[in-house]
Design a protein around this motif. Sequence first.
Motif, mmCIF file in Angstrom:
data_model
loop_
_atom_site.group_PDB
_atom_site.id
_atom_site.type_symbol
_atom_site.label_atom_id
_atom_site.label_comp_id
_atom_site.label_asym_id
_atom_site.label_seq_id
_atom_site.Cartn_x
_atom_site.Cartn_y
_atom_site.Cartn_z
ATOM 1 N N GLU A 47 0.826 -1.208 0.000
ATOM 2 C CA GLU A 47 0.000 0.000 0.000
ATOM 3 C C GLU A 47 0.865 1.266 0.000
ATOM 4 O OE1 GLU A 47 -3.756 2.117 0.340
ATOM 5 O OE2 GLU A 47 -3.181 0.095 -0.288
ATOM 6 N N ALA A 48 1.993 1.212 0.710
ATOM 7 C CA ALA A 48 2.897 2.363 0.789
ATOM 8 C C ALA A 48 3.944 2.359 -0.326
ATOM 9 C CB ALA A 48 3.597 2.382 2.141
ATOM 10 N N ASN A 49 3.879 1.335 -1.186
ATOM 11 C CA ASN A 49 4.784 1.222 -2.333
ATOM 12 C C ASN A 49 6.254 1.107 -1.896
ATOM 13 O OD1 ASN A 49 5.199 0.993 -5.130
ATOM 14 N ND2 ASN A 49 5.662 3.182 -5.324
ATOM 15 N N VAL A 50 6.473 0.284 -0.855
ATOM 16 C CA VAL A 50 7.841 0.006 -0.411
ATOM 17 C C VAL A 50 7.965 -1.503 -0.188
ATOM 18 C CG1 VAL A 50 8.089 2.250 0.706
ATOM 19 C CG2 VAL A 50 7.295 0.287 2.045
ATOM 20 N N SER A 51 9.153 -1.954 0.136
ATOM 21 C CA SER A 51 9.371 -3.382 0.389
ATOM 22 C C SER A 51 9.046 -3.712 1.848
ATOM 23 C CB SER A 51 10.821 -3.749 0.095
ATOM 24 O OG SER A 51 11.683 -3.115 1.025
ATOM 25 N N VAL A 52 8.843 -4.999 2.100
ATOM 26 C CA VAL A 52 8.632 -5.455 3.477
ATOM 27 C C VAL A 52 9.872 -5.150 4.309
ATOM 28 C CG1 VAL A 52 8.322 -7.497 4.929
ATOM 29 C CG2 VAL A 52 6.989 -7.250 2.823
ATOM 30 N N ARG A 53 11.023 -5.268 3.715
ATOM 31 C CA ARG A 53 12.260 -4.961 4.427
ATOM 32 C C ARG A 53 12.265 -3.502 4.886
ATOM 33 N NH1 ARG A 53 18.465 -5.660 2.050
ATOM 34 N NH2 ARG A 53 19.535 -4.896 3.930
ATOM 35 N N THR A 54 11.772 -2.615 4.020
ATOM 36 C CA THR A 54 11.707 -1.204 4.397
ATOM 37 C C THR A 54 10.783 -1.017 5.590
ATOM 38 O OG1 THR A 54 12.179 -0.422 2.156
ATOM 39 C CG2 THR A 54 11.052 1.114 3.628
ATOM 40 N N PHE A 55 9.633 -1.700 5.574
ATOM 41 C CA PHE A 55 8.729 -1.625 6.735
ATOM 42 C C PHE A 55 9.472 -2.038 7.996
ATOM 43 C CE2 PHE A 55 5.916 -3.369 9.874
ATOM 44 C CZ PHE A 55 4.830 -2.503 9.888
ATOM 45 N N ARG A 56 10.200 -3.145 7.928
ATOM 46 C CA ARG A 56 10.913 -3.664 9.096
ATOM 47 C C ARG A 56 12.019 -2.707 9.559
ATOM 48 N NH1 ARG A 56 7.389 -7.171 11.179
ATOM 49 N NH2 ARG A 56 6.964 -8.951 9.810
ATOM 50 N N ASN A 57 12.537 -1.913 8.634
ATOM 51 C CA ASN A 57 13.553 -0.937 9.019
ATOM 52 C C ASN A 57 12.976 0.172 9.896
ATOM 53 O OD1 ASN A 57 15.632 -2.212 7.651
ATOM 54 N ND2 ASN A 57 15.380 -0.984 5.791
ATOM 55 N N TYR A 58 11.685 0.409 9.753
ATOM 56 C CA TYR A 58 11.032 1.485 10.496
ATOM 57 C C TYR A 58 10.271 0.990 11.722
ATOM 58 C CZ TYR A 58 12.026 4.842 6.778
ATOM 59 O OH TYR A 58 12.675 5.670 5.884
ATOM 60 N N PHE A 59 9.618 -0.160 11.594
ATOM 61 C CA PHE A 59 8.748 -0.634 12.658
ATOM 62 C C PHE A 59 8.948 -2.120 12.904
ATOM 63 C CE2 PHE A 59 6.304 2.760 10.410
ATOM 64 C CZ PHE A 59 6.382 3.729 11.406
ATOM 65 N N SER A 60 8.786 -2.498 14.167
ATOM 66 C CA SER A 60 8.914 -3.911 14.520
ATOM 67 C C SER A 60 7.580 -4.642 14.442
ATOM 68 C CB SER A 60 9.486 -4.042 15.936
ATOM 69 O OG SER A 60 8.596 -3.461 16.887
ATOM 70 N N SER A 61 6.478 -3.885 14.322
ATOM 71 C CA SER A 61 5.159 -4.505 14.309
ATOM 72 C C SER A 61 4.125 -3.563 13.722
ATOM 73 C CB SER A 61 4.731 -4.878 15.736
ATOM 74 O OG SER A 61 4.541 -3.696 16.507
ATOM 75 N N LYS A 62 2.951 -4.097 13.416
ATOM 76 C CA LYS A 62 1.830 -3.264 12.963
ATOM 77 C C LYS A 62 1.432 -2.272 14.046
ATOM 78 C CE LYS A 62 -1.142 -6.512 12.059
ATOM 79 N NZ LYS A 62 -2.453 -7.090 11.686
ATOM 80 N N ALA A 63 1.420 -2.726 15.288
ATOM 81 C CA ALA A 63 1.000 -1.854 16.389
ATOM 82 C C ALA A 63 1.927 -0.649 16.519
ATOM 83 C CB ALA A 63 0.967 -2.639 17.693
ATOM 84 N N GLU A 64 3.211 -0.876 16.378
ATOM 85 C CA GLU A 64 4.165 0.233 16.455
ATOM 86 C C GLU A 64 3.936 1.221 15.314
ATOM 87 O OE1 GLU A 64 8.976 0.856 16.226
ATOM 88 O OE2 GLU A 64 8.226 -0.966 17.191
ATOM 89 N N ALA A 65 3.592 0.704 14.141
ATOM 90 C CA ALA A 65 3.322 1.580 13.004
ATOM 91 C C ALA A 65 2.073 2.420 13.232
ATOM 92 C CB ALA A 65 3.158 0.747 11.730
ATOM 93 N N VAL A 66 1.046 1.828 13.825
ATOM 94 C CA VAL A 66 -0.181 2.567 14.123
ATOM 95 C C VAL A 66 0.109 3.736 15.051
ATOM 96 C CG1 VAL A 66 -2.369 2.443 15.381
ATOM 97 C CG2 VAL A 66 -1.791 0.685 13.720
ATOM 98 N N VAL A 67 0.897 3.495 16.074
ATOM 99 C CA VAL A 67 1.141 4.495 17.113
ATOM 100 C C VAL A 67 2.123 5.576 16.652
ATOM 101 C CG1 VAL A 67 1.999 4.796 19.480
ATOM 102 C CG2 VAL A 67 0.565 2.845 18.921
#
Length: 212
Positions: A47-67
């Motif tokens: 949805e954000a047009n990035v890789s899963v690895r990029t997500f992991r570089n920023y957040f450890s979980s969905k909950a952390e991303a929400v907050v």
Amino acid sequence: MATGDGAPLGLRERKKQETRAALSWATIRLSVERGWDAVTVEDIAAEANVSVRTFRNYFSSKAEAVVARHIDRMLHVADDLRARPADEPLPEAVTHAVLARFAPEPGADRSPRSREFLSQWVKGIRLMLTEPDVQGEFFKADLVVQRELATAIAERIGTDVARDIYPSLVAAATGAAATVAMDHWLRSDPTVPIGVILSDALDRIWAGLPVP
């Protein structure tokens, strides 16, 4: 966009913050639309047009991303407080700094169709906030935010959080006002503007919470 000391961000740092914000928004949006358990990290990254690895570089979980959006907004309150006029009384300065971060977006749609969408969106947010992982991340985020806001308050009144309890008390009360106002907004029917609720909450705190 600037750093905590007011200096403008470099291009690389600005892009990192934009990616972080995009991932946070994608997590919130998909979770509201589909339900918490129906959304994967892979969905969010796509949805954000990035890789899963990029997500992991920023957040450890969905909950952390929400907050992340919440913590970024509240940390900006501390930045805004530092930028308020030096001769402005503390209650007014804190209130203005907080309300500025909860103001509606310019040109926000206030049509009946938009209000119906907002109602559905609020219901989704309310459900998402019942998730234990999200609640835990909010608790941790609030501790970080309170420390930063207390430091900004201490700087403003010329004291030190290590020897004076007052800045931490004000920061905790301000954070509680924001939390309670948000909860009240999510449960209000019909929906009342968050700024109205938050302004009332802050006014009551500064008045010493007199019995109605």
